[in-house]
Design an enzyme around this catalytic site. Sequence first.
Site, mmCIF file in Angstrom:
data_model
loop_
_atom_site.group_PDB
_atom_site.id
_atom_site.type_symbol
_atom_site.label_atom_id
_atom_site.label_comp_id
_atom_site.label_asym_id
_atom_site.label_seq_id
_atom_site.Cartn_x
_atom_site.Cartn_y
_atom_site.Cartn_z
ATOM 1 N N GLU A 1 -4.283 -5.047 0.253
ATOM 2 C CA GLU A 1 -3.933 -3.761 0.849
ATOM 3 C C GLU A 1 -5.195 -2.956 1.175
ATOM 4 O O GLU A 1 -6.109 -2.934 0.367
ATOM 5 C CB GLU A 1 -3.070 -2.921 -0.109
ATOM 6 C CG GLU A 1 -2.446 -1.742 0.626
ATOM 7 C CD GLU A 1 -1.602 -0.834 -0.273
ATOM 8 O OE1 GLU A 1 -0.819 -0.058 0.267
ATOM 9 O OE2 GLU A 1 -1.752 -0.896 -1.481
ATOM 10 N N GLY B 1 -7.772 0.581 -9.213
ATOM 11 C CA GLY B 1 -7.240 0.529 -10.581
ATOM 12 C C GLY B 1 -6.263 -0.616 -10.740
ATOM 13 O O GLY B 1 -6.245 -1.307 -11.762
ATOM 14 N N ALA B 2 -5.442 -0.824 -9.712
ATOM 15 C CA ALA B 2 -4.426 -1.870 -9.752
ATOM 16 C C ALA B 2 -3.802 -2.020 -8.373
ATOM 17 O O ALA B 2 -3.967 -1.141 -7.520
ATOM 18 C CB ALA B 2 -3.332 -1.507 -10.753
ATOM 19 N N MET B 3 -3.088 -3.128 -8.170
ATOM 20 C CA MET B 3 -2.445 -3.371 -6.877
ATOM 21 C C MET B 3 -1.080 -3.994 -7.088
ATOM 22 O O MET B 3 -0.923 -4.967 -7.815
ATOM 23 C CB MET B 3 -3.365 -4.269 -6.021
ATOM 24 C CG MET B 3 -2.762 -4.686 -4.705
ATOM 25 S SD MET B 3 -2.395 -3.252 -3.658
ATOM 26 C CE MET B 3 -0.971 -3.855 -2.790
ATOM 27 N N GLU B 4 -0.084 -3.414 -6.388
ATOM 28 C CA GLU B 4 1.325 -3.685 -6.691
ATOM 29 C C GLU B 4 1.926 -4.942 -6.061
ATOM 30 O O GLU B 4 3.140 -4.991 -5.849
ATOM 31 C CB GLU B 4 2.143 -2.483 -6.244
ATOM 32 C CG GLU B 4 2.235 -2.280 -4.704
ATOM 33 C CD GLU B 4 1.210 -1.316 -4.145
ATOM 34 O OE1 GLU B 4 0.163 -1.116 -4.800
ATOM 35 O OE2 GLU B 4 1.438 -0.756 -3.052
ATOM 36 N N GLU C 1 2.562 1.081 -10.732
ATOM 37 C CA GLU C 1 2.701 -0.161 -9.968
ATOM 38 C C GLU C 1 4.132 -0.701 -10.026
ATOM 39 O O GLU C 1 4.612 -1.294 -9.073
ATOM 40 C CB GLU C 1 1.703 -1.223 -10.463
ATOM 41 C CG GLU C 1 0.233 -0.781 -10.476
ATOM 42 C CD GLU C 1 -0.263 -0.194 -9.169
ATOM 43 O OE1 GLU C 1 0.300 -0.507 -8.106
ATOM 44 O OE2 GLU C 1 -1.226 0.607 -9.219
ATOM 45 N N HIS D 1 6.172 1.007 -7.473
ATOM 46 C CA HIS D 1 5.934 0.449 -6.135
ATOM 47 C C HIS D 1 6.839 -0.741 -5.828
ATOM 48 O O HIS D 1 7.046 -1.071 -4.664
ATOM 49 C CB HIS D 1 4.501 -0.059 -6.020
ATOM 50 C CG HIS D 1 3.505 0.977 -5.592
ATOM 51 N ND1 HIS D 1 3.714 1.844 -4.545
ATOM 52 C CD2 HIS D 1 2.257 1.258 -6.050
ATOM 53 C CE1 HIS D 1 2.633 2.604 -4.392
ATOM 54 N NE2 HIS D 1 1.743 2.277 -5.292
#
Length: 892
Positions: free
Chosen positions: A186, A320-323, A357, A360
């Site tokens: 993303e 931080g993070a990806m969903e 997340e 999401h």
Amino acid sequence: MVRSLRKLIFSVYIGLYCLTVIALQICICSQFNKDPGAFPVATNGEPFPWRQLRLPKEVIPLHYDLFVHPNLTSLDFVASEKIEVLVKDATHFIILHSKDLEITNAILQSEEDSRYMKPGKKLNVLSYPAHQQIALLVPEKLVADLRYFVAIDFQAKLADGFEGFYRSTYRTLGGETRIIAVTDFEPTQARMAFPCFDEPSFKANFSIKIRREKRHISLSNMPKVKTIEVERGLLEDHFETTVKMSTYLVAYVVCDFSSVSGTTSSGVKVSIYASPDKWNQTHYALQASLKLLDFYENYFHINYPLPKLDLIAIPDFESGAMENWGLITYRETSLLFDPRTSSAADKLWVTRVIAHELAHQWFGNLVTMEWWNDIWLNEGFANYMELLSLNATFPELQFDDYFLDVCFQVINRDSLNSSRPISKPAATPTQIQEMFDEVSYNKGACILNMLKNFLNDEKFQKGIIHYLKEFSYRNAKNDDLWNSLSNNCLEGDFTSGGVCYSDSKMTSSTLTFPKESVEVKEMMTTWTLQKGIPLVVVKRDGDSLTIQQERFLKGVFKEDPEWKALQERYLWQIPLTYSTSSSDVIHRHILKSKTDTLDLPDKNSWVKFNVDSNGYYMVHYEEPGWDELIKQLNQNHSLLRPKDRIGLIHDAFQLVSAGRLSLDKALDLTRYLPRETSSPALLKGLQYLELFYRMVDRRNISDVSENLKHYILRYFKPVIDTQSWHDEGSVWDRMLRSAVLILACDLQHAPCIQKAAELFSQWMESSGKSKLIELAMEGKVIKTQNLGGLLMAISRNPTGQQLAWNFVRENWTHLLRKFDLGSFAVRMIISGTTSHFSSKDEFQEVKLFFDSLKAQGLHLDIFQTVLETIDKNIKWLEKNLPTLRTWLLASI
Ligand code: BES
Ligand code: ZN
């Protein structure tokens, strides 16, 4: 006439050109005739048949068969895909996104070819790197309404940044360096891993196969169906076909990680993966995700649609993070929790990121914004769902109080002229990346919170269920959300004459707020399409109140010549709430015009607007309004609600920056703080005093910094002295303790320094030394992903600030080799190393640097935000330093 002549000449020219190239390109020429103008030139010198950044809509993807074989020794991958497409309108070419991929072969098969296993036709591939696109030129026009298969073979290096299909490394406790391969797509990086229709509304199904060595495992969005053994002892994992989804949510990882698993009430298998040595830090995340997934399924009335969900801690991860759907990737610090060593703030962060997340998986994955201009529909919602889910599942974290800071943080930016509306056009990858900012995230969440309080919990929940159900596996726009929130009819409800009957209560497309009805859409567009935040000015006139709205601006004062122009055409529909000293009743009123009047309900001594700070607006009380509130705080602060007290402290100091309230009045408001019983409120007050201290300390204004130091240490002595040195109590008690002790030691408070030194040597004697070895083993070099945080930490320190800023300027080119211009990291590095500057020289220095970047064609919105922030700091000092000096002299 002139136009058609030009067209003719152009066509002749093009016609002649066409005669010199192969027949295939003659077809492209017809496109030139349709729409004359310069076509881009592909890398091989031929005309590229498409000139826009957005893909044409003539061909849409239905299904991708994707095979990937990464080699973790040679650090590259070979891959192939077969995309099933549907032709909507006849065309001569297919445009796909592709970046840094070497395409070795491309074949087109009609549905019939495919059915009879015919080989298909080789395609001519043109590449236009400026738009990260390739064009597949087809020999014969593709026929509308027919399906085709595009088979492409390609290869590339595993990227060495943090995007696309990249490599990440970690060191084992035994000192061995190991490599894993991981994706992060993303917003526009799927095209670095496979040629695709890389826009969020081209949803398709994906069947993924990954080839790997036996010592590794592979993970992807869906569960594995089977593993087959192929040549040279290699294994190939085949994954189930995904649901319909956008390209940016595709994910796969090849690694040697270990996991823990559990099952939710509805039967979803949840697993947490980490490198083998960190496996023992995965248990908290597992418990938290199981609880949160249960919550969301109940709240949304929609089950998580995949059979499994993996959460994996990646050693090198930029955000931080990806969903990614079914395979959420995290920075290690956003997922791993060690009860022995992690802090209260760590726990809050890990739980928050998981909640975000997971939200999401519905907001973003199931229903996706149509285009990146509305990324707030993903990020604002996920941010807001953190609040709803954590309040329900982890009330002990008191995330409610933290949420206020989410709003305060964006108010800082939104009160500068350089802010932007929540929805904003974005075209290039850099512009798209810049949309991931505090306006989409925080303001998005804060206006949703305001809306929920305006509608009530039930209507809000029904509205979003409606939205999620209606747009499942599809894309949505702002208006779709507002319509769903206005129309609360759900399955089970029945409608008649445009009215929805539900639970024997009646709701219609307009909702009622005492005596008034307001269209949700009409109200909410004043918050999403307009930048900035309103200031409500309250003036008491006997038994009535005059309320007035204006645009709240920091750094530009009412007496400045530009003030008036900056106010023009700004008008919000503000759902006001207020309470008075005479009762607990919450009164409501919608302010739609510039000015309005309200009758005061009773005789009372004070009025406080924005109950519980739930609204996205600031409030200023003309005299004697502030005095009455200050008096109440001093007499008995508990008559005002804790979140109201926090809101008052916040608004008062913000109003000082806007030149609307004198600094001594805001400081007077903090005098009650040593008696404050709410940790978040006390923390807020101390944060402002600390901010001023840091500002004067940085500028070497030593008389003021010394006096402020004495004031804080003397006045807050009871607060400092009551802090224990044990990590106990609620999350907020612990956060307050660490903030107070850090500040006290920073201010050279002798007992604090003595105790800290004592504890440090105790720690070194016991567990610290082994810990240090561990750290040294792990971080021989600092991970690039931590550079932003590190530079920010260095510049917080007065002696480090110049160092950090010089580093950024000197290593700029190198930084851009590691991170994208628009990335979180670069924006954080820029603002983190410059936003605290407060002198004219520093302003000039920063401006010169930004100008030199602009001259190279490098532009970011944050440049203007930083300059306005420094300008605001300069003005703050000019205006308030004398007051601060005098107030301190009178107070110590
Ligand atoms: N979707 C984002 C990750 C992302 C960020 C992708 C920027 C592209 C550009 C993810 O859901 C996210 O928002 N992560 C946050 C953490 C969250 C708790 C606020 C992050 O990475 O900081
Ligand atoms: Zn997010």
